[in-house]
Design an enzyme around this catalytic site. Structure first.
Site, PDB file in Angstrom:
ATOM      1  N   SER A 155       0.872  -1.172   0.000  1.00  0.00           N
ATOM      2  CA  SER A 155       0.000   0.000   0.000  1.00  0.00           C
ATOM      3  C   SER A 155       0.906   1.217   0.000  1.00  0.00           C
ATOM      4  O   SER A 155       2.075   1.131   0.398  1.00  0.00           O
ATOM      5  CB  SER A 155      -0.876   0.002   1.262  1.00  0.00           C
ATOM      6  OG  SER A 155      -1.458   1.281   1.482  1.00  0.00           O
ATOM      7  N   TYR A 182      -2.332  -1.314  11.051  1.00  0.00           N
ATOM      8  CA  TYR A 182      -2.404  -1.573   9.609  1.00  0.00           C
ATOM      9  C   TYR A 182      -1.114  -1.132   8.916  1.00  0.00           C
ATOM     10  O   TYR A 182      -0.519  -1.893   8.133  1.00  0.00           O
ATOM     11  CB  TYR A 182      -3.598  -0.846   8.981  1.00  0.00           C
ATOM     12  CG  TYR A 182      -3.598  -0.927   7.481  1.00  0.00           C
ATOM     13  CD1 TYR A 182      -3.936  -2.113   6.828  1.00  0.00           C
ATOM     14  CD2 TYR A 182      -3.226   0.170   6.692  1.00  0.00           C
ATOM     15  CE1 TYR A 182      -3.912  -2.204   5.445  1.00  0.00           C
ATOM     16  CE2 TYR A 182      -3.198   0.083   5.304  1.00  0.00           C
ATOM     17  CZ  TYR A 182      -3.549  -1.096   4.695  1.00  0.00           C
ATOM     18  OH  TYR A 182      -3.507  -1.190   3.323  1.00  0.00           O
TER      19      TYR A 182
END
Length: 271
Positions: A132, A145
């Site tokens: 990401s 995360y």
């Protein structure tokens, strides 16, 4: 002989679109997820369905055994499965944090570990790890995360050097804002975990910002096309940024100091 690909998290979003493109590109594609019924459309296109729970070692072993028993080889592994569980670090139970690491990093690593002997024997293979843009910076309420995505990047960089001698490539894909289930899950977890705590005011603004991001997000097919580009490349890049403002935010991260980047992220949340 047709090349064989395994795509995890193929029940929706990026994984599903990637699977469709690989099938169209002539690959024998194994699609893995916890919910087989959500991959019925892929089965109709010719994909082989595999049940996979990345938090369960027995499930991972069974998935690998199923694939190798039928194909005796694997050319492409797309480690796409993962989820975003948001909440202030003070509020998130450690069990939830550990589960997020179990799915996003340890499950990915275990699946890779079990397929590597086959790739080494072939002296070829390509591992595509979906990270990401959040693997390059942090944001409030996303500590766990982002920590998993930083871990994916460190693991991938190390693995790339280990596997070069065997002709195996490791590629990192860094999506920006993408229209998938991820955003809704992250918002739901954030509200449930920190929406009514000492962090509630900022958390609720963050939820609104995440919801607004869905209006600017790219379709999952944008990321799938990037993955296919990385699969096809004779000499793939080590990293591909793609979709939803990815290039801009990573550029800003590269030129701004930590403090200035913090201010930018907080300004985006609070506006």
């Amino acid at each position: 002989m047709k090349k064989v690909a395994l795509v995890t998290g193929a029940s929706s979003g990026i994984g599903k679109e990637t699977s469709k493109m690989l099938i169209a590109d002539g690959y024998t594609v194994y699609v893995a997820a916890r919910r087989l019924e959500k991959m019925a459309d892929l089965a109709q296109l010719g994909a082989h369905l595999v049940e996979l729970d990345l938090a369960n070692d027995a499930s991972i072993k069974k998935a690998v055994e199923t694939l190798l028993a039928q194909e005796q080889r694997v050319d492409v592994l797309v480690n796409n499965a993962g989820y975003g569980s948001y909440g202030a670090l003070e509020d998130v139970p450690l069990e939830e944090a550990k589960y997020q690491f179990e799915v996003n990093i340890f499950g990915l690593a275990r699946l890779t570990q079990l397929l590597l002997p086959t790739m080494r024997n072939q002296k070829s293979g390509r591992i595509i790890n979906i990270s990401s843009i959040g693997g390059s910076f942090g944001e409030p309420h996303g500590a766990w995360y982002h920590a998993t995505k930083f871990a994916v990047e460190g693991l991938s960089d190390s693995l790339r050097m280990e596997l070069k001698q065997f002709g195996i490539d490791v590629v990192i894909i860094k999506p920006g804002a993408i229209l998938t289930e991820w955003n809704g899950i992250a918002r739901e977890h954030l509200l449930k975990t920190s929406g009514s705590t000492a962090y509630g005011a900022l958390a609720q603004k963050h939820v609104k910002m995440l919801a607004d991001a869905d209006n600017r997000g790219s379709l999952p097919s944008v990321v799938a096309k990037t993955i296919l580009k990385a699969v096809r490349a004779s000499k793939p890049k080590t990293r591909y940024a793609t979709g939803g403002g990815a290039h801009l935010i990573l550029f800003l991260r590269s030129i701004l100091s930590d403090r200035l980047f913090d201010k930018l992220i907080l300004a985006l949340i609070k506006r």
